[in-house]
Structures are given as structure tokens and as C-alpha cells.
Design an enzyme around this catalytic site. Structure first.
Site, PDB file in Angstrom:
ATOM      1  N   ASP A   9     -30.947 -35.292  22.835  1.00  0.00           N
ATOM      2  CA  ASP A   9     -29.681 -34.788  22.336  1.00  0.00           C
ATOM      3  C   ASP A   9     -28.603 -35.259  23.321  1.00  0.00           C
ATOM      4  O   ASP A   9     -28.917 -35.746  24.407  1.00  0.00           O
ATOM      5  CB  ASP A   9     -29.746 -33.258  22.258  1.00  0.00           C
ATOM      6  CG  ASP A   9     -28.414 -32.627  21.915  1.00  0.00           C
ATOM      7  OD1 ASP A   9     -27.823 -33.034  20.900  1.00  0.00           O
ATOM      8  OD2 ASP A   9     -27.973 -31.748  22.673  1.00  0.00           O
ATOM      9  N   ASP A  11     -24.576 -33.850  23.597  1.00  0.00           N
ATOM     10  CA  ASP A  11     -23.712 -32.781  24.111  1.00  0.00           C
ATOM     11  C   ASP A  11     -24.542 -31.638  24.679  1.00  0.00           C
ATOM     12  O   ASP A  11     -25.368 -31.049  23.986  1.00  0.00           O
ATOM     13  CB  ASP A  11     -22.802 -32.245  22.994  1.00  0.00           C
ATOM     14  CG  ASP A  11     -21.573 -33.102  22.781  1.00  0.00           C
ATOM     15  OD1 ASP A  11     -21.229 -33.880  23.678  1.00  0.00           O
ATOM     16  OD2 ASP A  11     -20.945 -32.987  21.711  1.00  0.00           O
ATOM     17  N   GLU A  18     -19.492 -29.413  26.674  1.00  0.00           N
ATOM     18  CA  GLU A  18     -18.816 -28.383  25.884  1.00  0.00           C
ATOM     19  C   GLU A  18     -17.538 -27.882  26.559  1.00  0.00           C
ATOM     20  O   GLU A  18     -16.579 -27.517  25.883  1.00  0.00           O
ATOM     21  CB  GLU A  18     -19.760 -27.213  25.607  1.00  0.00           C
ATOM     22  CG  GLU A  18     -20.883 -27.517  24.625  1.00  0.00           C
ATOM     23  CD  GLU A  18     -20.403 -27.950  23.241  1.00  0.00           C
ATOM     24  OE1 GLU A  18     -19.194 -27.863  22.960  1.00  0.00           O
ATOM     25  OE2 GLU A  18     -21.248 -28.379  22.451  1.00  0.00           O
ATOM     26  N   GLY A  52     -16.677 -29.136  14.920  1.00  0.00           N
ATOM     27  CA  GLY A  52     -15.379 -28.702  15.413  1.00  0.00           C
ATOM     28  C   GLY A  52     -14.395 -28.320  14.330  1.00  0.00           C
ATOM     29  O   GLY A  52     -13.656 -27.335  14.453  1.00  0.00           O
ATOM     30  N   HIS A  81      -7.600 -31.621  14.622  1.00  0.00           N
ATOM     31  CA  HIS A  81      -8.948 -32.002  15.057  1.00  0.00           C
ATOM     32  C   HIS A  81      -8.992 -33.459  15.483  1.00  0.00           C
ATOM     33  O   HIS A  81      -9.679 -33.813  16.458  1.00  0.00           O
ATOM     34  CB  HIS A  81      -9.967 -31.737  13.948  1.00  0.00           C
ATOM     35  CG  HIS A  81     -11.384 -31.941  14.395  1.00  0.00           C
ATOM     36  ND1 HIS A  81     -12.087 -33.095  14.120  1.00  0.00           N
ATOM     37  CD2 HIS A  81     -12.211 -31.159  15.140  1.00  0.00           C
ATOM     38  CE1 HIS A  81     -13.287 -33.008  14.652  1.00  0.00           C
ATOM     39  NE2 HIS A  81     -13.394 -31.857  15.281  1.00  0.00           N
ATOM     40  N   THR A 120     -27.866 -36.823  17.799  1.00  0.00           N
ATOM     41  CA  THR A 120     -26.788 -35.911  18.127  1.00  0.00           C
ATOM     42  C   THR A 120     -25.926 -35.581  16.913  1.00  0.00           C
ATOM     43  O   THR A 120     -25.802 -36.396  15.995  1.00  0.00           O
ATOM     44  CB  THR A 120     -25.898 -36.520  19.236  1.00  0.00           C
ATOM     45  OG1 THR A 120     -24.793 -35.656  19.489  1.00  0.00           O
ATOM     46  CG2 THR A 120     -25.372 -37.891  18.844  1.00  0.00           C
ATOM     47  N   SER A 123     -20.093 -37.464  17.336  1.00  0.00           N
ATOM     48  CA  SER A 123     -19.760 -38.745  16.714  1.00  0.00           C
ATOM     49  C   SER A 123     -20.345 -39.896  17.531  1.00  0.00           C
ATOM     50  O   SER A 123     -20.655 -39.750  18.718  1.00  0.00           O
ATOM     51  CB  SER A 123     -18.243 -38.912  16.628  1.00  0.00           C
ATOM     52  OG  SER A 123     -17.691 -39.040  17.928  1.00  0.00           O
TER      53      SER A 123
END
Length: 259
Positions: A9, A11, A18, A52, A81, A120, A123
Site C-alpha cells: 500500500d 499512503d 495522511e 477525499g 479538491h 493504492t 492517484s
């Protein structure tokens, strides 16, 4: 079955990103003239919402209903965003600290001939920014497969992202291990048939990782070992290619915990 691939993964797993996301949200809100400000406690709660943009809408619906209609009509959610994403990438360029053991383990796996992959909900731009700034341009070629949010219609905890990653790797789930920092990620990997090593991050330490093979504080370094939060790590004190091979073999052989 021999371990052939390790899927990371991004993030929270490769780097504690984060906090950068939270800072970027708050900066974008301020630029837009909103009096929104997400502290750690608020952001922790909002992370239960995947994505998000969805997180922003959920916050408006539950906390700022007066802003909701106006923002929807003006297309503010998408605009803010997009600005948040740009701010986040700018912050990434200043450097996102890798979590303990990440750089060492990536190099160890490469030297051992074990394939690397990334799976993930971030993006592709975010993934590439992290890798480029941490390791340089050539590091993008280290990963035999990369699946980001642009590649799938459903996010974790759905197993679809991991199934696609395995398909692109060309290995069965029994020959791979995932490394995750969240319960959603563990559920996604387990749903695709993978064993999972969990290393919870700043915002995920209180989650339920009962589906994981092992739960560790981080990947550890030779002089700063990991803390075992759940499971049995055997004689290992930092995650290495050899350790992953042993833990994986024990599960494949039905032995469970490492003696």
C-alpha cells in the site's frame, strides 16, 4: 509456495502521508474562504469515508449543511479538491518522510529477486510523486505492477484492487504478501486471497487487524526493532526478505505462528 512478490500500500504504509493530506485540505479550505479546519481528531473520524472528495461531501452533509447546496451548485467540491491535490503534491515535493524500514526493505527485496508492486487508493500522480521524491526517477521501474484509483471502479476494502494487481504481476495470491497500514487495506488483500503484514500508521493504530498475519509497529531497522502488536515474529526484529519468506512459508504450510 515460494514468495514471489510483495505488494505495498502507499499512503500510511510507505510514508506517513495522511498529515500532508490534512494540511493540504486545510490550506485549500482557507484559500476558498471556507471556515473549515480539520484537526487530527476530526480527520481521524473522516478517514472512515473513502476518498477525499467523498470525505468533503460527508463533512458538509453532517457538519455544514448550509454550505452543502451552495457548494454543490457552484461545483466547489471538485474545484477545492483539485486545489487540495495540487497543494498536496507541492508538499510532497518538499519531502514526505518514509516510515522506518521502508527504503531498506525495498532494496532487500529487489536484491532477493522478489517482485515489487503497489496497490493504492491514491492517484497515480501521488504514487509517482512519493517514489520520485524519495528514490529518484529510476525507482519507478522497481515496481512490476502498480494499481491506483484510476485503474479500478471500486476501492478498498473491495478486493478488486488487489485482484488486478495480482493479475498484472502474473502471480497467484498464494505466492505474494501484502503490506498494509489500515483495516480496509487488510480486508481488501485478504479478500483477494493474500496474506497480509500490517504496520498501522498514525491514524489507523486503533483499528481491528485480526485478519493480518502479523501486526507490527513499523518495518523496523537493525538498531531500532519493530514492536510486535499481534502475532509471532519468531527470531526477527526488523522486516527483511528472509523474514517475509519464513512468515509466508509458515502460513503456506499451515503452521500458523512462527516458533
Amino acid at each position: 509456495m515460494t514468495l514471489k512478490a510483495v505488494i505495498f500500500d502507499v499512503d500510511g504504509t510507505l510514508a506517513e502521508t495522511e498529515e500532508l493530506h490534512r494540511a493540504a485540505f486545510n490550506a485549500a479550505f482557507a484559500e476558498a474562504g471556507l471556515d473549515w479546519s480539520w484537526d487530527r481528531e476530526r480527520y481521524f473520524d473522516l478517514l472512515a469515508v473513502e476518498g477525499g472528495l467523498a470525505r468533503m461531501r460527508h463533512y458538509a452533509e453532517t457538519q455544514r449543511p448550509r454550505d452543502l447546496v451552495t457548494m454543490e451548485h457552484a461545483g466547489d467540491f471538485e474545484r477545492i479538491h483539485d486545489r487540495k491535490s495540487a497543494l498536496f503534491l507541492s508538499m510532497m515535493e518538499e519531502g514526505a518522510a518514509l516510515r522506518p524500514g521502508v527504503a531498506r526493505l525495498l532494496e532487500d527485496l529487489r536484491s532477493s529477486g522478489i517482485k515489487l508492486a503497489a496497490c493504492t487508493t491514491a492517484s497515480r500522480e501521488t504514487f509517482e510523486a512519493l517514489i520520485l521524491n524519495a528514490f529518484g526517477f529510476e525507482a519507478l521501474d522497481w515496481f512490476a505492477a502498480v494499481v491506483t484509483r484510476e485503474d479500478v471502479e471500486t476501492s478498498k476494502p473491495d478486493p478488486a484492487p488487489y485482484r488486478l494487481t495480482l493479475q498484472r504481476l502474473g502471480v497467484p495470491p498464494e505466492a505474494a504478501v501484502a503490506i498494509e497500514d489500515s483495516a480496509r487495506g487488510v480486508a481488501s488483500a485478504r479478500g483477494a486471497g493474500l496474506e497480509v503484514l500490517a504496520a498501522p500508521g498514525l491514524y489507523t493504530r486503533s483499528e481491528d487487524f485480526s485478519g493480518a498475519l502479523l501486526v507490527l509497529s513499523d518495518l523496523g531497522e537493525p538498531h531500532t526493532p519493530f514492536e510486535v502488536l499481534s502475532g509471532e515474529a519468531g527470531p526477527f526484529f526488523h522486516v527483511t526478505a528472509d523474514a517475509l519468506q519464513v512468515w509466508h512459508a509458515c502460513q503456506c504450510n499451515g503452521e500458523g505462528a512462527v516458533a
